[in-house]
Design a protein around this motif. Structure first.
Motif, PDB file in Angstrom:
ATOM      1  N   ILE A 353       0.831  -1.210   0.000  1.00 20.79           N
ATOM      2  CA  ILE A 353       0.000   0.000   0.000  1.00 20.79           C
ATOM      3  C   ILE A 353       0.866   1.259   0.000  1.00 20.79           C
ATOM      4  O   ILE A 353       0.612   2.210  -0.747  1.00 20.79           O
ATOM      5  N   GLY A 354       1.896   1.277   0.838  1.00 26.53           N
ATOM      6  CA  GLY A 354       2.792   2.430   0.869  1.00 26.53           C
ATOM      7  C   GLY A 354       3.453   2.680  -0.473  1.00 26.53           C
ATOM      8  O   GLY A 354       3.525   3.825  -0.949  1.00 26.53           O
ATOM      9  N   ALA A 355       3.937   1.593  -1.113  1.00 22.70           N
ATOM     10  CA  ALA A 355       4.561   1.735  -2.429  1.00 22.70           C
ATOM     11  C   ALA A 355       3.553   2.248  -3.452  1.00 22.70           C
ATOM     12  O   ALA A 355       3.882   3.086  -4.309  1.00 22.70           O
ATOM     13  N   MET A 356       2.326   1.751  -3.369  1.00 20.49           N
ATOM     14  CA  MET A 356       1.273   2.195  -4.286  1.00 20.49           C
ATOM     15  C   MET A 356       0.995   3.694  -4.142  1.00 20.49           C
ATOM     16  O   MET A 356       0.910   4.423  -5.141  1.00 20.49           O
ATOM     17  N   LEU A 357       0.859   4.156  -2.895  1.00 23.79           N
ATOM     18  CA  LEU A 357       0.513   5.555  -2.666  1.00 23.79           C
ATOM     19  C   LEU A 357       1.636   6.500  -3.071  1.00 23.79           C
ATOM     20  O   LEU A 357       1.385   7.619  -3.530  1.00 23.79           O
ATOM     21  N   VAL A 358       2.882   6.060  -2.902  1.00 21.73           N
ATOM     22  CA  VAL A 358       4.001   6.881  -3.366  1.00 21.73           C
ATOM     23  C   VAL A 358       4.052   6.874  -4.889  1.00 21.73           C
ATOM     24  O   VAL A 358       4.197   7.919  -5.536  1.00 21.73           O
ATOM     25  N   MET A 359       3.889   5.698  -5.485  1.00 26.27           N
ATOM     26  CA  MET A 359       4.024   5.574  -6.936  1.00 26.27           C
ATOM     27  C   MET A 359       2.933   6.327  -7.687  1.00 26.27           C
ATOM     28  O   MET A 359       3.196   6.956  -8.719  1.00 26.27           O
ATOM     29  N   ASN A 360       1.695   6.305  -7.155  1.00 26.14           N
ATOM     30  CA  ASN A 360       0.619   6.979  -7.884  1.00 26.14           C
ATOM     31  C   ASN A 360       0.478   8.459  -7.518  1.00 26.14           C
ATOM     32  O   ASN A 360      -0.426   9.144  -7.989  1.00 26.14           O
ATOM     33  N   GLY A 361       1.384   8.963  -6.663  1.00 24.18           N
ATOM     34  CA  GLY A 361       1.425  10.381  -6.356  1.00 24.18           C
ATOM     35  C   GLY A 361       0.583  10.820  -5.180  1.00 24.18           C
ATOM     36  O   GLY A 361       0.656  11.975  -4.763  1.00 24.18           O
ATOM     37  N   THR A 362      -0.204   9.905  -4.586  1.00 28.22           N
ATOM     38  CA  THR A 362      -1.057  10.270  -3.450  1.00 28.22           C
ATOM     39  C   THR A 362      -0.219  10.686  -2.247  1.00 28.22           C
ATOM     40  O   THR A 362      -0.557  11.644  -1.537  1.00 28.22           O
ATOM     41  N   TRP A 363       0.860   9.954  -1.994  1.00 28.59           N
ATOM     42  CA  TRP A 363       1.762  10.260  -0.885  1.00 28.59           C
ATOM     43  C   TRP A 363       3.136  10.616  -1.466  1.00 28.59           C
ATOM     44  O   TRP A 363       4.112   9.932  -1.222  1.00 28.59           O
ATOM     45  N   GLN A 364       3.219  11.653  -2.202  1.00 26.26           N
ATOM     46  CA  GLN A 364       4.475  11.993  -2.848  1.00 26.26           C
ATOM     47  C   GLN A 364       4.850  13.432  -2.525  1.00 26.26           C
ATOM     48  O   GLN A 364       4.112  14.364  -2.859  1.00 26.26           O
ATOM     49  N   LYS A 365       5.966  13.589  -1.841  1.00 27.21           N
ATOM     50  CA  LYS A 365       6.463  14.913  -1.468  1.00 27.21           C
ATOM     51  C   LYS A 365       7.966  14.795  -1.245  1.00 27.21           C
ATOM     52  O   LYS A 365       8.408  13.900  -0.519  1.00 27.21           O
ATOM     53  N   PRO A 366       8.789  15.648  -1.839  1.00 27.47           N
ATOM     54  CA  PRO A 366      10.234  15.517  -1.687  1.00 27.47           C
ATOM     55  C   PRO A 366      10.667  15.580  -0.221  1.00 27.47           C
ATOM     56  O   PRO A 366      10.239  16.460   0.529  1.00 27.47           O
ATOM     57  N   GLY A 367      11.488  14.619   0.170  1.00 30.35           N
ATOM     58  CA  GLY A 367      11.985  14.563   1.535  1.00 30.35           C
ATOM     59  C   GLY A 367      11.860  13.176   2.120  1.00 30.35           C
ATOM     60  O   GLY A 367      11.572  12.198   1.406  1.00 30.35           O
ATOM     61  N   VAL A 368      12.074  13.064   3.426  1.00 27.54           N
ATOM     62  CA  VAL A 368      12.007  11.796   4.163  1.00 27.54           C
ATOM     63  C   VAL A 368      10.893  11.901   5.192  1.00 27.54           C
ATOM     64  O   VAL A 368      10.900  12.824   6.019  1.00 27.54           O
ATOM     65  N   TYR A 369       9.946  10.981   5.140  1.00 24.74           N
ATOM     66  CA  TYR A 369       8.750  11.080   5.977  1.00 24.74           C
ATOM     67  C   TYR A 369       8.368   9.736   6.579  1.00 24.74           C
ATOM     68  O   TYR A 369       8.562   8.677   5.968  1.00 24.74           O
ATOM     69  N   ASN A 370       7.784   9.792   7.783  1.00 30.79           N
ATOM     70  CA  ASN A 370       7.128   8.634   8.372  1.00 30.79           C
ATOM     71  C   ASN A 370       5.659   8.637   7.949  1.00 30.79           C
ATOM     72  O   ASN A 370       5.108   9.683   7.577  1.00 30.79           O
ATOM     73  N   VAL A 371       5.018   7.488   8.031  1.00 33.68           N
ATOM     74  CA  VAL A 371       3.684   7.342   7.437  1.00 33.68           C
ATOM     75  C   VAL A 371       2.661   8.302   8.032  1.00 33.68           C
ATOM     76  O   VAL A 371       1.764   8.773   7.321  1.00 33.68           O
ATOM     77  N   GLU A 372       2.779   8.629   9.325  1.00 32.17           N
ATOM     78  CA  GLU A 372       1.765   9.470   9.958  1.00 32.17           C
ATOM     79  C   GLU A 372       1.834  10.925   9.502  1.00 32.17           C
ATOM     80  O   GLU A 372       0.960  11.728   9.861  1.00 32.17           O
ATOM     81  N   GLU A 373       2.835  11.268   8.692  1.00 32.84           N
ATOM     82  CA  GLU A 373       2.951  12.637   8.189  1.00 32.84           C
ATOM     83  C   GLU A 373       2.136  12.879   6.913  1.00 32.84           C
ATOM     84  O   GLU A 373       2.091  13.997   6.413  1.00 32.84           O
ATOM     85  N   PHE A 374       1.488  11.822   6.402  1.00 34.16           N
ATOM     86  CA  PHE A 374       0.640  11.949   5.225  1.00 34.16           C
ATOM     87  C   PHE A 374      -0.831  11.768   5.611  1.00 34.16           C
ATOM     88  O   PHE A 374      -1.150  11.314   6.711  1.00 34.16           O
ATOM     89  N   ASP A 375      -1.726  12.103   4.674  1.00 31.11           N
ATOM     90  CA  ASP A 375      -3.158  11.922   4.886  1.00 31.11           C
ATOM     91  C   ASP A 375      -3.458  10.431   5.082  1.00 31.11           C
ATOM     92  O   ASP A 375      -3.198   9.621   4.186  1.00 31.11           O
ATOM     93  N   PRO A 376      -4.022  10.025   6.231  1.00 34.15           N
ATOM     94  CA  PRO A 376      -4.218   8.600   6.505  1.00 34.15           C
ATOM     95  C   PRO A 376      -5.392   7.976   5.757  1.00 34.15           C
ATOM     96  O   PRO A 376      -5.452   6.752   5.624  1.00 34.15           O
ATOM     97  N   THR A 377      -6.319   8.776   5.270  1.00 35.49           N
ATOM     98  CA  THR A 377      -7.571   8.223   4.730  1.00 35.49           C
ATOM     99  C   THR A 377      -7.359   7.264   3.562  1.00 35.49           C
ATOM    100  O   THR A 377      -7.928   6.161   3.562  1.00 35.49           O
ATOM    101  N   PRO A 378      -6.569   7.593   2.535  1.00 31.64           N
ATOM    102  CA  PRO A 378      -6.400   6.632   1.440  1.00 31.64           C
ATOM    103  C   PRO A 378      -5.733   5.331   1.875  1.00 31.64           C
ATOM    104  O   PRO A 378      -6.046   4.268   1.344  1.00 31.64           O
ATOM    105  N   PHE A 379      -4.836   5.404   2.852  1.00 30.60           N
ATOM    106  CA  PHE A 379      -4.191   4.189   3.371  1.00 30.60           C
ATOM    107  C   PHE A 379      -5.209   3.336   4.128  1.00 30.60           C
ATOM    108  O   PHE A 379      -5.269   2.110   3.943  1.00 30.60           O
ATOM    109  N   MET A 380      -6.034   3.971   4.955  1.00 33.46           N
ATOM    110  CA  MET A 380      -7.051   3.238   5.715  1.00 33.46           C
ATOM    111  C   MET A 380      -8.055   2.573   4.773  1.00 33.46           C
ATOM    112  O   MET A 380      -8.480   1.429   4.999  1.00 33.46           O
ATOM    113  N   ASP A 381      -8.447   3.263   3.718  1.00 36.51           N
ATOM    114  CA  ASP A 381      -9.350   2.681   2.735  1.00 36.51           C
ATOM    115  C   ASP A 381      -8.716   1.463   2.063  1.00 36.51           C
ATOM    116  O   ASP A 381      -9.374   0.438   1.839  1.00 36.51           O
TER     117      ASP A 381
END
Length: 400
Positions: A353-381
Motif C-alpha cells: 500500500i505504501g509503495a502504491m501511494l508513493v508511486m501513484n502520487g497520493t503520498w508523494q512529497k520531496p523529503g524523508v517522511y514517516n507514514v503518519e505525516e501523510f493523509d491517513p484516509t487513502p491508506f485506511m481505505d
C-alpha cells in the motif's frame, strides 16, 4: 500504472509481491531482486499466468551501493520497495538518491554491530531527498506503519489532541515448535533482548528488557501476557502527534518462547559480538538464526489470530475520550490466500500500500517522511480493500 523494484524475497516480500500482482491496475510491472536469485525465480514461476503484472527477476547484493545503482538504472522503476534487512536501508537509500528514485521501507535502519533502533540515520537524509525531488517513506509495515496511520486517522477524525497512545501487538498463533520466531530471528531476538523504553513528558524512560508485564484481554483472542518493548514508531509519533504526553509499545509472548529465550541468553547465543570458533569468526546470534525454523516455512502449521492496534486517550471539544483502532488477522486465512502466516501478511500488505501511494502520487512529497505525516484516509481505505480490515471501539479496556 507503473513499475516497482522490490528488493528482498523473504516471507514479507512474498506477501507484498503477491499483493502487487493482485493490484495489477497500479503495478503494471515489478522486478524482484535478491542476493539469491533462485528465490525470485521460484516466486515468479509460481505467479506467472495468474496476474497481468509483468514480473522480472534480478540478482543484487543490497550491501553494495554500486550494484543497487546499476540495477535501478537498468530497470528504471518508479519506486524502490526495500524489503531486505534493516542493515541495508542506507545503501538502498543512497542508490535511490543516485538515481532519483522514490524509496519505501518497513523498518528503520539499525547498525549490524549494535542493537540501537533509531531513526536518526534515515532522518539525516531529509535534505538530500528534498534536493533530489524524491520521496522516502519510512516504516510502511504494520508496526511501524499501520500503527502510525491509525494514529494519524484518530488525530484527523476523533481527537483535538491525543495525550496517551498504547500500541498493542498480540500474536496468539501456535506453530507447534518449542521455539521459533515469526519474522527474521536475528531481528526479532535483537529487538526483545534490548532494553525497553517509552516516551513520557518529553523524555525517554528506560527499562530492563521485558521488565514491565501487563495482561490484556484482546478482542477475538482473550487474555494474554504482554511486555513493554522499545519500538521505532514511538520516536516518530512523539514528534508528529499533537498533545502527546506518553507513548508505549507492548508485545505478547508465550511462556515457551520466554523460557527458551532466557536459556539462549544465559549461554551467550543471543550475543551480537563475534567469537572465534574453529579458526573462524562467527556471531552467535547469526548462527542461531541459521538453525532456527525459517519464518517463511511456518504458514501451513500456524493456527490462531493476531490482534494489533492502538489505544488512544485524549480530548475532543474539551471532553475526555478513549478510542481503540485495531486489526484482527487469522493465520490460516492468510496461508490460504498467499501461503504465509499472519505476521508476514500484516507487514507485506501495508508495504504494498505504501509503495502504491508513493508511486501513484497520493503520498508523494520531496523529503524523508514517516507514514503518519501523510493523509491517513487513502491508506485506511486500502487496508480494507486489500485484506486488513480495521475495527474501532469507542469504549475500550485500558492497559492501566
Amino acid at each position: 500504472m507503473g513499475k516497482a523494484l522490490i528488493i528482498g524475497c523473504g516471507g514479507v516480500a512474498g506477501v507484498a509481491i503477491q499483493k502487487c500482482c493482485q493490484n495489477s491496475g497500479v503495478f503494471e510491472e515489478i522486478c524482484i531482486a535478491s542476493r539469491t536469485k533462485s528465490k525470485c525465480d521460484a516466486l515468479k514461476a509460481k505467479l506467472d499466468g495468474t496476474t497481468k503484472t509483468k514480473i522480472t527477476t534480478a540478482q543484487v547484493d543490497a550491501d553494495k551501493v554500486e550494484e543497487l545503482t546499476a540495477l535501478i538504472e537498468k530497470e528504471r522503476p518508479d519506486v524502490v520497495l526495500n524489503l531486505a534487512l534493516p542493515y541495508q536501508d542506507l545503501t538502498i537509500m543512497d542508490a535511490c538518491l543516485a538515481t532519483r528514485t522514490h524509496y519505501v521501507d518497513t523498518a528503520n535502519y539499525e547498525p549490524e554491530d549494535t542493537a540501537k533502533f533509531e531513526y536518526k540515520w534515515q532522518w539525516a537524509y531529509k535534505k538530500k531527498f528534498e534536493e533530489a525531488g524524491i520521496t522516502a517513506l519510512l516504516g510502511s509495515g504494520f508496526d511501524p506503519g499501520v500503527t502510525g496511520v491509525f494514529s494519524a486517522y484518530a488525530q484527523k477524525y476523533y481527537f483535538d489532541e491525543i495525550n496517551y497512545i498504547d500500541i498493542l501487538d498480540c500474536n496468539a498463533g501456535d506453530h507447534g515448535y518449542p521455539f521459533a520466531t515469526n519474522f527474521n530471528p536475528e531481528i526479532n531476538i535483537r529487538e526483545v533482548s534490548a532494553k525497553g523504553s517509552y516516551w513520557e513528558e518529553g523524555r525517554w524512560v528506560e527499562t530492563e528488557p521485558m521488565e514491565i508485564k501487563k495482561v490484556y484481554d484482546f478482542p477475538e483472542i482473550g487474555e494474554k501476557d504482554m511486555y513493554l518493548l522499545h519500538h521505532e514508531e514511538l520516536e516518530s509519533l512523539a514528534l508528529n502527534i499533537k498533545g502527546i504526553k506518553r507513548i508505549r509499545f507492548f508485545m505478547t509472548f508465550g511462556q515457551s518462547y520466554l523460557t527458551h529465550l532466557r536459556c539462549l541468553e544465559n549461554v551467550g547465543m543471543t550475543s551480537i559480538e563475534p567469537i572465534e570458533f574453529e579458526g573462524k569468526q562467527i556471531v552467535p546470534l547469526q548462527f542461531l538464526k541459521a538453525v532456527l525454523p525459517d519464518p517463511s516455512s511456518l504458514g501451513p502449521r500456524t493456527v490462531g489470530k493476531t490482534n494489533i492496534g492502538c489505544i488512544f486517550r485524549g480530548k475532543r471539544e474539551g471532553k475526555e475520550r478513549n478510542l481503540y483502532i485495531y486489526n484482527v488477522c487469522d493465520h490460516q486465512e492468510c496461508y490460504k490466500e498467499v501461503g504465509s502466516q499472519a505476521v508476514a501478511y500484516t507487514t507485506g500488505v501495508p508495504a504494498m500500500i505504501g509503495a502504491m501511494l508513493v508511486m501513484n502520487g497520493t503520498w508523494q512529497k520531496p523529503g524523508v517522511y514517516n507514514v503518519e505525516e501523510f493523509d491517513p484516509t487513502p491508506f485506511m481505505d486500502a487496508l480494507n480493500r486489500f485484506g486488513l480490515p480495521w475495527k474501532i471501539s469507542e469504549a475500550p479496556k485500558l492497559v492501566d
